[in-house]
Design a protein around this motif. Structure first.
Motif, PDB file in Angstrom:
ATOM      1  N   GLY A 195       0.797  -1.223   0.000  1.00 52.01           N
ATOM      2  CA  GLY A 195       0.000   0.000   0.000  1.00 52.01           C
ATOM      3  C   GLY A 195       0.820   1.258   0.000  1.00 52.01           C
ATOM      4  N   HIS A 196       2.090   1.170   0.439  1.00 46.57           N
ATOM      5  CA  HIS A 196       3.057   2.272   0.441  1.00 46.57           C
ATOM      6  C   HIS A 196       2.754   3.381   1.446  1.00 46.57           C
ATOM      7  N   SER A 197       1.510   3.669   1.759  1.00 47.77           N
ATOM      8  CA  SER A 197       1.204   4.790   2.640  1.00 47.77           C
ATOM      9  C   SER A 197       1.596   4.471   4.078  1.00 47.77           C
ATOM     10  N   TYR A 198       1.760   5.526   4.894  1.00 48.43           N
ATOM     11  CA  TYR A 198       2.088   5.334   6.300  1.00 48.43           C
ATOM     12  C   TYR A 198       0.962   4.606   7.019  1.00 48.43           C
ATOM     13  N   SER A 199      -0.265   5.014   6.750  1.00 50.79           N
ATOM     14  CA  SER A 199      -1.409   4.390   7.425  1.00 50.79           C
ATOM     15  C   SER A 199      -1.504   2.907   7.082  1.00 50.79           C
ATOM     16  N   SER A 200      -1.274   2.547   5.822  1.00 51.44           N
ATOM     17  CA  SER A 200      -1.335   1.129   5.454  1.00 51.44           C
ATOM     18  C   SER A 200      -0.170   0.366   6.072  1.00 51.44           C
ATOM     19  N   GLY A 201       0.980   1.036   6.244  1.00 53.81           N
ATOM     20  CA  GLY A 201       2.120   0.399   6.892  1.00 53.81           C
ATOM     21  C   GLY A 201       1.842   0.087   8.349  1.00 53.81           C
ATOM     22  N   VAL A 202       1.217   1.025   9.044  1.00 52.03           N
ATOM     23  CA  VAL A 202       0.853   0.793  10.440  1.00 52.03           C
ATOM     24  C   VAL A 202      -0.162  -0.339  10.535  1.00 52.03           C
ATOM     25  N   ASN A 203      -1.151  -0.324   9.652  1.00 53.29           N
ATOM     26  CA  ASN A 203      -2.158  -1.397   9.661  1.00 53.29           C
ATOM     27  C   ASN A 203      -1.527  -2.755   9.395  1.00 53.29           C
ATOM     28  N   ARG A 204      -0.556  -2.786   8.487  1.00 52.61           N
ATOM     29  CA  ARG A 204       0.136  -4.043   8.174  1.00 52.61           C
ATOM     30  C   ARG A 204       0.871  -4.549   9.416  1.00 52.61           C
ATOM     31  N   ALA A 205       1.533  -3.658  10.119  1.00 55.54           N
ATOM     32  CA  ALA A 205       2.284  -4.045  11.312  1.00 55.54           C
ATOM     33  C   ALA A 205       1.358  -4.514  12.427  1.00 55.54           C
ATOM     34  N   MET A 206       0.287  -3.772  12.644  1.00 55.48           N
ATOM     35  CA  MET A 206      -0.625  -4.121  13.733  1.00 55.48           C
ATOM     36  C   MET A 206      -1.278  -5.474  13.487  1.00 55.48           C
ATOM     37  N   ALA A 207      -1.579  -5.788  12.242  1.00 57.83           N
ATOM     38  CA  ALA A 207      -2.184  -7.085  11.917  1.00 57.83           C
ATOM     39  C   ALA A 207      -1.206  -8.223  12.172  1.00 57.83           C
ATOM     40  N   ALA A 208       0.091  -7.953  11.967  1.00 54.73           N
ATOM     41  CA  ALA A 208       1.095  -9.008  12.105  1.00 54.73           C
ATOM     42  C   ALA A 208       1.630  -9.144  13.522  1.00 54.73           C
ATOM     43  N   ALA A 209       1.421  -8.141  14.366  1.00 55.21           N
ATOM     44  CA  ALA A 209       2.001  -8.128  15.708  1.00 55.21           C
ATOM     45  C   ALA A 209       1.431  -9.256  16.570  1.00 55.21           C
ATOM     46  N   ASN A 210       2.305  -9.864  17.351  1.00 52.42           N
ATOM     47  CA  ASN A 210       1.904 -10.945  18.243  1.00 52.42           C
ATOM     48  C   ASN A 210       1.760 -10.491  19.694  1.00 52.42           C
ATOM     49  N   SER A 211       1.724  -9.174  19.911  1.00 52.86           N
ATOM     50  CA  SER A 211       1.559  -8.618  21.250  1.00 52.86           C
ATOM     51  C   SER A 211       0.356  -7.688  21.263  1.00 52.86           C
ATOM     52  N   GLU A 212      -0.242  -7.518  22.436  1.00 49.68           N
ATOM     53  CA  GLU A 212      -1.352  -6.579  22.550  1.00 49.68           C
ATOM     54  C   GLU A 212      -0.870  -5.135  22.521  1.00 49.68           C
ATOM     55  N   TRP A 213       0.332  -4.894  23.060  1.00 46.32           N
ATOM     56  CA  TRP A 213       0.881  -3.543  23.074  1.00 46.32           C
ATOM     57  C   TRP A 213       1.960  -3.430  22.008  1.00 46.32           C
ATOM     58  N   VAL A 214       1.796  -2.450  21.119  1.00 41.97           N
ATOM     59  CA  VAL A 214       2.686  -2.308  19.976  1.00 41.97           C
ATOM     60  C   VAL A 214       3.220  -0.876  19.912  1.00 41.97           C
ATOM     61  N   PHE A 215       4.544  -0.751  19.953  1.00 45.53           N
ATOM     62  CA  PHE A 215       5.183   0.538  19.696  1.00 45.53           C
ATOM     63  C   PHE A 215       5.280   0.712  18.182  1.00 45.53           C
ATOM     64  N   VAL A 216       4.797   1.840  17.674  1.00 41.55           N
ATOM     65  CA  VAL A 216       4.916   2.159  16.251  1.00 41.55           C
ATOM     66  C   VAL A 216       5.860   3.344  16.128  1.00 41.55           C
ATOM     67  N   SER A 217       6.923   3.176  15.337  1.00 46.90           N
ATOM     68  CA  SER A 217       7.984   4.177  15.304  1.00 46.90           C
ATOM     69  C   SER A 217       8.369   4.557  13.882  1.00 46.90           C
ATOM     70  N   ASN A 218       8.718   5.829  13.705  1.00 46.58           N
ATOM     71  CA  ASN A 218       9.403   6.259  12.494  1.00 46.58           C
ATOM     72  C   ASN A 218      10.813   5.674  12.508  1.00 46.58           C
ATOM     73  N   SER A 219      11.459   5.666  11.351  1.00 47.25           N
ATOM     74  CA  SER A 219      12.801   5.082  11.266  1.00 47.25           C
ATOM     75  C   SER A 219      13.876   6.000  11.840  1.00 47.25           C
ATOM     76  N   ASP A 220      13.602   7.311  11.913  1.00 52.84           N
ATOM     77  CA  ASP A 220      14.627   8.253  12.369  1.00 52.84           C
ATOM     78  C   ASP A 220      14.555   8.503  13.874  1.00 52.84           C
ATOM     79  N   VAL A 221      14.235   7.467  14.632  1.00 45.61           N
ATOM     80  CA  VAL A 221      14.136   7.530  16.091  1.00 45.61           C
ATOM     81  C   VAL A 221      15.242   6.675  16.688  1.00 45.61           C
ATOM     82  N   GLU A 222      15.787   7.114  17.826  1.00 47.59           N
ATOM     83  CA  GLU A 222      16.729   6.299  18.571  1.00 47.59           C
ATOM     84  C   GLU A 222      16.241   6.175  20.012  1.00 47.59           C
ATOM     85  N   VAL A 223      16.439   5.019  20.594  1.00 46.85           N
ATOM     86  CA  VAL A 223      15.981   4.739  21.954  1.00 46.85           C
ATOM     87  C   VAL A 223      17.101   5.045  22.936  1.00 46.85           C
ATOM     88  N   ILE A 224      16.803   5.893  23.911  1.00 50.82           N
ATOM     89  CA  ILE A 224      17.782   6.258  24.926  1.00 50.82           C
ATOM     90  C   ILE A 224      17.606   5.418  26.182  1.00 50.82           C
TER      91      ILE A 224
END
Length: 233
Positions: free
Chosen positions: A73-102
């Motif tokens: 689908g290429h869009s951000y919204s379709s990407g999030v939907n794709r991830a949420m459908a595939a996730a095996n956890s109830e709680w899902v962090f959704v992140s842009n690629s230009d983020v770093e975890v401190i």
């Protein structure tokens, strides 16, 4: 208790690699337990048709399973939907690629806290720029009032200045963290509750990029669910 991290990639495989390296290092430094990162999902959405995640991401290098998902689908919204459908956890962090975890402990704390708050659909942390300065993490729903504030710089002179001041004066006080409702949470980094996400039908894919998180937050709040910010201001 488990969580999933989903990273939406648009031809920025090197940034995804940096994000996963920062997450690995932050987890290694963490001394708390109780919340497990079950998996990482990298959604390759193309830019518009370049899929480069596999060139940069070597799943065997990381302490958790990494899956690369194609998003036609290429869009951000379709990407999030794709991830949420595939996730095996109830709680899902959704992140842009230009983020770093401190602070990996902060991610654990977010999941524990979110699990204790009834009807919580969205939780966002305080985002920071690389130099540690304050970055917008939430906002008001766009409308005539917000347009008027922007036109006269009222948002910059009051809201942004106030939140920046609070950040600098309280950022070293862990007890200063507050959970409070907001109109919407910025889509750069979100914690989403999958059962509510599924109930609401996910992100509206008529939004190709930008404001899809605003629309989702509005629908969540109107359905009686909560959208919250966790930070110091």
């Amino acid at each position: 208790m488990e969580s999933t991290l989903a990273v939406i990639n648009y031809g920025t495989g090197s940034l995804v690699s940096q994000l996963l390296e920062s997450l690995t290092n932050a987890q290694a430094r963490c001394t708390t337990s109780g919340v497990t990162l079950r998996e990482v999902l990298v959604v390759d959405s193309g830019f518009p048709d370049m899929a480069d995640a596999a060139k940069f991401i070597k799943p065997w290098r990381y302490p958790w399973p990494v899956r690369i998902l194609e998003n036609s689908g290429h869009s951000y919204s379709s990407g999030v939907n794709r991830a949420m459908a595939a996730a095996n956890s109830e709680w899902v962090f959704v992140s842009n690629s230009d983020v770093e975890v401190i602070d990996y402990a902060q991610l654990q704390y977010m999941v524990r806290l979110a699990s204790s708050v009834p009807h919580l659909a969205v939780l966002c942390p305080q985002l920071l720029y690389p130099d540690g300065s304050w970055q917008r993490s939430y906002g008001d729903v766009p409308g005539l009032l917000e347009a008027a504030k922007s036109a006269f710089w009222l948002d910059a002179l009051s809201t942004v200045a106030k939140r920046t001041w609070h950040h600098y004066t309280t950022r070293h006080r862990r007890e200063a963290r507050k959970l409070r409702p907001v109109r919407y949470a910025d889509g750069a980094f979100l914690l989403l509750y999958k059962p509510i996400f599924t109930t609401l039908g996910g992100f509206d894919e008529s939004f190709s990029f930008y404001t899809e998180e605003v629309d989702y937050a509005e629908r969540a709040r109107r359905a009686g669910f909560r959208v919250c910010y966790l930070g110091v201001s």
